[in-house]
Design a protein around this motif. Structure first.
Motif, PDB file in Angstrom:
ATOM      1  N   GLN A  43     -39.211  -4.471  20.690  1.00 54.36           N
ATOM      2  CA  GLN A  43     -40.546  -5.016  21.003  1.00 54.36           C
ATOM      3  C   GLN A  43     -40.902  -6.190  20.121  1.00 54.36           C
ATOM      4  O   GLN A  43     -41.629  -7.088  20.532  1.00 54.36           O
ATOM      5  CB  GLN A  43     -41.662  -4.037  20.669  1.00 54.36           C
ATOM      6  N   ALA A  44     -40.450  -6.135  18.881  1.00 51.56           N
ATOM      7  CA  ALA A  44     -40.815  -7.200  17.948  1.00 51.56           C
ATOM      8  C   ALA A  44     -39.743  -8.287  17.934  1.00 51.56           C
ATOM      9  O   ALA A  44     -39.782  -9.210  17.121  1.00 51.56           O
ATOM     10  CB  ALA A  44     -41.016  -6.629  16.555  1.00 51.56           C
ATOM     11  N   ASP A 112     -47.606  -0.582  17.746  1.00 51.18           N
ATOM     12  CA  ASP A 112     -47.256  -1.867  18.344  1.00 51.18           C
ATOM     13  C   ASP A 112     -46.709  -2.780  17.233  1.00 51.18           C
ATOM     14  O   ASP A 112     -47.463  -3.458  16.537  1.00 51.18           O
ATOM     15  CB  ASP A 112     -48.522  -2.465  18.982  1.00 51.18           C
ATOM     16  N   LEU A 113     -45.392  -2.740  17.084  1.00 51.25           N
ATOM     17  CA  LEU A 113     -44.776  -3.442  15.959  1.00 51.25           C
ATOM     18  C   LEU A 113     -44.977  -4.960  16.047  1.00 51.25           C
ATOM     19  O   LEU A 113     -45.167  -5.625  15.026  1.00 51.25           O
ATOM     20  CB  LEU A 113     -43.282  -3.097  15.905  1.00 51.25           C
ATOM     21  N   ALA A 114     -44.968  -5.492  17.271  1.00 48.87           N
ATOM     22  CA  ALA A 114     -45.187  -6.934  17.425  1.00 48.87           C
ATOM     23  C   ALA A 114     -46.566  -7.308  16.881  1.00 48.87           C
ATOM     24  O   ALA A 114     -46.738  -8.344  16.221  1.00 48.87           O
ATOM     25  CB  ALA A 114     -45.046  -7.334  18.887  1.00 48.87           C
ATOM     26  N   VAL A 117     -46.530  -7.353  13.069  1.00 44.62           N
ATOM     27  CA  VAL A 117     -45.894  -8.572  12.551  1.00 44.62           C
ATOM     28  C   VAL A 117     -46.843  -9.775  12.711  1.00 44.62           C
ATOM     29  O   VAL A 117     -46.995 -10.584  11.790  1.00 44.62           O
ATOM     30  CB  VAL A 117     -44.547  -8.831  13.269  1.00 44.62           C
ATOM     31  N   ARG A 118     -47.512  -9.857  13.863  1.00 45.07           N
ATOM     32  CA  ARG A 118     -48.477 -10.954  14.090  1.00 45.07           C
ATOM     33  C   ARG A 118     -49.578 -10.915  13.036  1.00 45.07           C
ATOM     34  O   ARG A 118     -49.917 -11.925  12.430  1.00 45.07           O
ATOM     35  CB  ARG A 118     -49.123 -10.810  15.472  1.00 45.07           C
TER      36      ARG A 118
END
Ligand code: GDD
Ligand code: MG
Length: 351
Positions: A43-44, A112-114, A117-118
């Motif tokens: 996902q990321a 929600d790993l993305a 990171v964001r």
């Protein structure tokens, strides 16, 4: 950006299962545990992963290889003696670039790993720690943060009197790799007890990302069984490798005709149920398990190659690989049987 998965612990709380199968590859319904973490990295958009190993590395490498089959590039860094959670990350440093995602290799979550990171990039933090609220925080790392989400204190495994919050370290971090300069090389140390407090002392910006969805540390028999219940019950969503039947899932290479099935359950490839076998709610037969006539399995996880004899009843238990259960045996809640265990006819245990 690359990822380091900390997977070197001995998994002592999951013994005897982990005596032969290290925790990172214990089956979770239909796949080895770390597959879930590799899926999360997808996902990321992270494809370069370092597995940091100390205990039974060969078993883990045999499962994942170079990662190509999963669209990943996996590198293995093996410690001669365990370096602790901090030493393990430091040890992987030569293989990292500007930003590093660190996972404890035993947490199952739908964070929600993305988005983590964001958030990390937008805040300009040195480190971002995923937190999650739990009912009993004492067994974990406690993390306090201020109104702006900035971490103010990190307290690993506090005494009950020191508990000030229910948000704990979920075991997922995004780090600016340059911060690893605070870690000593080649010595055993803890990322939780040494590195995070040192970052805070230096005045670095350490941010929190609070996750209120699914999260579990699979490291005890109770939690390991619980995450199976959660997957079968749809609380953690996985597309299982099987066809939906009778409120559960059965792999196309399983023989189930004539058995009495009550969902939810999972019956893996190569399993053979005799006519009159009963598979009840919460049963997971990972692979090539045989269940004889009149035997009943519910709310339990049974690993590959185990054989359940006629009239036996398994409830609330964990059975390792190649366990043999004799006729009319009762295995009740809390029982954990190691690989190759043999229970003679009419034995009673657990519960
Ligand atoms: N490579 C390597 N070397 N890995 C290690 C070592 C080591 O010496 N020691 C532990 N690990 C790995 C374990 O395999 C596991 O995946 C992860 O690091 C965390 O270790 P655990 O032993 O499972 O720690 P814990 O569950 O008691 O506490 C940790 O996780 C909690 C969340 O589940 C801490 O990070 C807590 O702060 C956190 O709340
Ligand atoms: Mg753990």
């Amino acid at each position: 950006m690359k990822a380091v998965i900390l997977a070197g612990g001995e998994g002592t709380r999951l013994r005897p299962l982990t005596l032969t199968t290290p925790k990172p590859v214990v089956p979770i319904v239909d796949r080895p545990f770390l597959r879930h973490q590799l899926d999360m990295l997808d996902q990321a958009g992270v494809s370069e992963v370092v597995f940091s190993l100390a205990y039974r590395p060969e078993r883990i490498e045999a499962v994942f290889g170079d990662g190509r089959a999963l669209g990943k590039h996996i590198r293995y860094v093996v410690e001669e003696t365990p370096l602790g959670t901090g030493g393990a990350v430091k040890n992987a440093e030569p293989h990292l670039d500007d930003v590093t995602i660190v996972f404890n290799g035993d947490v199952l979550t739908d964070v929600d790993l993305a988005a983590v990171v964001r958030g990390h990039r937008d805040s300009g933090a040195s480190a971002t720690i995923v937190l999650t609220p739990v009912p009993n925080p004492a067994a974990y790392g406690l993390v306090e943060f201020d109104g702006a989400g900035r971490v103010t204190r990190f307290l690993e495994k506090p005494d009950p009197a020191q508990i000030t919050t229910d948000t704990i370290n979920a075991g997922i971090y995004v780090l600016q790799t340059s911060t690893l300069e605070l870690m000593p090389a080649g010595v055993n140390h803890s990322i939780e007890r040494a590195f995070f407090p040192a970052l805070l002392r230096r005045g670095d910006r350490v941010m929190s990302h609070v996750h209120r969805g699914y999260w579990i540390d699979i490291g005890t028999p109770e939690k390991y069984l619980q995450c199976h219940r959660d997957i079968l019950g749809g609380r953690f969503r996985v597309a299982l490798d099987g066809d939906a039947i009778s409120g559960g899932w059965a792999h196309r290479d399983a023989v189930v005709e004539g058995a009495e099935l009550t969902g939810p359950f999972y019956i893996g490839p190569g399993c053979r149920l005799a006519a009159g076998a009963r598979i009840g709610p919460g049963a997971v037969l990972t692979q090539s398990v045989q269940v004889a006539a009149g035997a009943e399995v519910g709310d339990s996880v049974v690993w590959a190659g185990s054989v359940i004899g006629p009239g036996a009843r398994i409830d609330g238990a964990l059975l390792g690989a190649a366990v043999r259960i004799g006729r009319d045996v009762r295995v009740g809640p809390g029982a954990v049987l190691g690989e190759g265990a043999l229970l003679p006819d009419f034995t009673r245990c657990g519960g």
